[in-house]
Structures are given as structure tokens and as C-alpha cells.
Design a protein around this motif. Sequence first.
Motif, PDB file in Angstrom:
ATOM      1  N   LYS A  84       0.829  -1.205   0.000  1.00 33.16           N
ATOM      2  CA  LYS A  84       0.000   0.000   0.000  1.00 33.16           C
ATOM      3  C   LYS A  84       0.862   1.251   0.000  1.00 33.16           C
ATOM      4  O   LYS A  84       0.651   2.170  -0.793  1.00 33.16           O
ATOM      5  N   GLU A  88       1.259   4.370  -2.760  1.00 37.82           N
ATOM      6  CA  GLU A  88       1.113   5.817  -2.507  1.00 37.82           C
ATOM      7  C   GLU A  88       2.294   6.576  -3.118  1.00 37.82           C
ATOM      8  O   GLU A  88       2.125   7.651  -3.691  1.00 37.82           O
ATOM      9  N   HIS A  91       1.512   6.834  -6.677  1.00 40.47           N
ATOM     10  CA  HIS A  91       0.491   7.862  -6.940  1.00 40.47           C
ATOM     11  C   HIS A  91       1.139   9.239  -6.992  1.00 40.47           C
ATOM     12  O   HIS A  91       0.816  10.060  -7.850  1.00 40.47           O
ATOM     13  N   ASP A 142      -8.313   6.557   3.093  1.00 45.26           N
ATOM     14  CA  ASP A 142      -8.365   6.115   1.697  1.00 45.26           C
ATOM     15  C   ASP A 142      -9.807   6.123   1.193  1.00 45.26           C
ATOM     16  O   ASP A 142     -10.063   6.416   0.024  1.00 45.26           O
ATOM     17  N   GLU A 171      -6.695   2.121  -5.484  1.00 45.15           N
ATOM     18  CA  GLU A 171      -7.126   2.532  -4.145  1.00 45.15           C
ATOM     19  C   GLU A 171      -8.003   1.519  -3.420  1.00 45.15           C
ATOM     20  O   GLU A 171      -8.009   1.473  -2.203  1.00 45.15           O
ATOM     21  N   HIS A 174      -6.570  -0.555  -0.869  1.00 43.17           N
ATOM     22  CA  HIS A 174      -6.142   0.182   0.324  1.00 43.17           C
ATOM     23  C   HIS A 174      -7.259   0.246   1.354  1.00 43.17           C
ATOM     24  O   HIS A 174      -7.054   0.025   2.535  1.00 43.17           O
TER      25      HIS A 174
HETATM   26 FE   LIG Z   1      -4.370   4.959  -0.954  1.00 49.66          FE
END
Ligand SMILES: [Fe+2]
Lengths: 331, 97
Positions: A84, A88, A91, A142, A171, A174
Motif C-alpha cells: 500500500k 502511494e 500515486h 483512503d 485505491e 487500500h
Molecule cells: Fe491509498
Amino acid sequence: MYSQGLIGADSSTTESEEFLAAFQARIDREEKIEPNDPMPEGYRRTLVRQIGQHAHSEIVGMLPEGNWITRAPSLRRKIALLAKVQDEGGHGLYLYSAAETLGVSREQMTEELLSGKAKYSSIFNYPTPTWADIGAIGWLVDGAAIMNQIPLCRCSFGPYARAMIRVCKEESFHQRQGYEIMMTLARGSEEQKQMAQEALNRWWWPSLMMFGPSDTDSTNSDQSMKWKIKRFSNDELRQKFITATVPQAEYLGLTVPDPDLKWNEETKLYDHGEIDWSEFKAVVSGNGQMNRDRIRDRNQAWDDGAWVREAALANARKRADNQHIAREAAE
Amino acid sequence: MTDRHDLTPLWEVFIRPRNGLHHRHVGSLHAADSALALQAARDVYTRRGEGNSIWVCRSADIAASDPSFAEANFEPADDKIYRHPTFYDIPDEVGHM
Ligand SMILES: [Fe+2]
Ligand SMILES: [Fe+2]
């Protein structure tokens, strides 16, 4: 999302009426705007700022959870949390790339984050004292991010919309891994259930603040909606989030820490109690519990990595020079 | 202020989802050289089985058409309907063609 309805944006713009009308017509036809297309300066500035804040939030967002990677209670939890947190980081990179298409450099954005000039979501300035906070973050933080990011997949700016589609795909794991942690704790011993409840108490209000100021105080919203950068107002998204989340809390047997929370039969949404906006303002302006730690940690990571960046560049230059010499020798 | 020469260059990343398909643009990233760009592309863009092959090229090496010439470039194709099969009348009796 994490851009919180944009902190301190300025969408003012000075182009001619015709230019703005032609641009608005493209937006109204649901045409995507691509990086080299003509666009109002205010549109570009709003996006640079929003995408930048969003990217910084993903990057800083790795810190509260990173805090628990080495202490995750099982190998299963540890690999999930590692994956996770790695997502991020990814992202953040997708988003920095999207912002760079608008002419801002990565170096400039990094500098602004490290100097404390750039904003990021207030939510990451809260501490994670227990393992249950990791569950609450996945479930609520999230969850709120998803609520905000789904409409951003239809944002009028192409590169931002495409980055959001990738992000949204990643996502949902998550949120599920967070909820699963909460479920395990809620079904555990009395102490574990208590720990889950306390984490919910800590994260509930800060999660609601993630949607940004209330519509009545959100000065920049109208222009962003007109340009279809955002599709729903802060309050609309916040209420949608609450309505989706309350039944999930009930399923866990946990209590949402808002005595004024009430189902509204007419709107089919939950009405919520007063949000403490003074806390929000304090955290956004740098006085949250963890603001200083977060910026210090980012600076340390950046400084610790300097030798790697320098060595990689030196190596690339040396190899380019060698190729040059080899080519000359062959001629 | 950082010297231009010290900036880590930008790369465009293309991924082939599987054999038989084209490499497709998926995004960009910064890296000192092509080997590091490939490695970073693997970490950033293929965490969930998105592909089996990666191309990277320096963003600075891409030549792009000018959007202000988009009409001049691409609109002439719109009225050339004789480039499409439905422009031609072939009786049904002939069968599928
Ligand atoms: Fe996330
Ligand atoms: Fe994220």
C-alpha cells in the motif's frame, strides 16, 4: 482530493472574453484539455497547484503508515502495508508527472514541499500511535480519498484524469485492507475493540476535513466547477462519504463520534454535527501535531538520497562521454 | 538554483500489455539514464501485471505536432468519405464484401 478543495488558490485570469468563451465552450462540450492546448492562465495555475498539492499529499501520506511497517502484527499485514505504501509513492509520481506537463519542474515542486511552502492534505499531520490507526487510515482516509478521486477521473485536464484512473484502480485494495484490520480488532478482545474505537474517534473528524472547507467558505469552488476540474462541491462529497461510511461503522459495532449525526429521510443522507474549522485552519497553516516531523522526515529522506542521485547522474555523464570518445575514435 | 545540467532527465514510458499488442504510452518519470529509467518504470508502472515489455525514451527526443495546426492537419480526413467502405454501393445479392 488530497488537495482539499485547493488551499489558497487563485483562479483569476486575464485573457480576452472571446478566448475565455471559446475555452469554456470546449469544456462544456466535455472535450479534454491536453498540455499543449491553449488554456487560460488561471486554469493552468489552478491545476498546477491542485495536482501539486495532491502529489505532495501522496508522498507525505507514506509517513504515518510507514511508521508501522516494521511493527505490523503479522507477515500478511506487513506485506499488505508495504504494498500500500509503495502504491502511494507511485500515486505521487503519476501526479508529479501530470503537473510537469503544465510546465512546472519536478525540482521546483520538490523544493516547495521541502521548504514548507507547498501545502498537502491536513490529514497526514496526525500521529499514528497504535496499530488500529493503520486500519482507520485505510478505511477512512483512503475511503475519503476514493470519494474525491472518482469524480476527478472525469476532470477536464487529460493528464490529471488519466492519472486518477490509474490511482482509483489501485485505491480500493487500500480501503479494504484497512477495513479488514478494523474488523479483526472489532471482533477481538475487549482491549482490541477499544483500540479500534479510539482510532475511529481520532480519525473521524480529520477525515471529514479532508473534503475541504464548507461550500459557504470555499471561495475557489465555483470557477473549478465551471472549468470541470471538480464535479461536486466539498459538502456534497463529504455527505456522500458519511452516508457510505456510517453503515460500515455499524457493521463493526463501533460508534461514530458525532452525537448530532442524524439520518435525513428527505435527502437520504446523514446530517452531521459542527466541524471544528479552527482545528482545520491550524493544521493547514502548519500547527498540527506532526507538521514539523513530516517536513523534517521528507528533508532527511531527500538529503540521505542525495549521493544516489549524484552518483547516478555522474555515471550517466561518464557513459555519455565514453560513447562520444568511442564514436570519434571510430571515425 | 540547480544547474540545468544537473537535472535528472524526463523519460516517456511505453508498456506492452502482452505479446501481440502495441506498446502503449503509460506515463513518464525522471531517471539519470535508460537503465535506471527502465528499472523505475518497472517499479512505477508494472506493479500489477500491466505488461511484459517496457520501452523508454527521453521526452526531449519526442517531436510533436503543433496543436494550433490540428485543424489543418486532421480535418481534411473528415470529408474524404470515399476512403471508407460504406461509400461504395454493392447490392446485397453480391454477398459479404
Ligand atoms: Fe491509498
Ligand atoms: Fe493514494
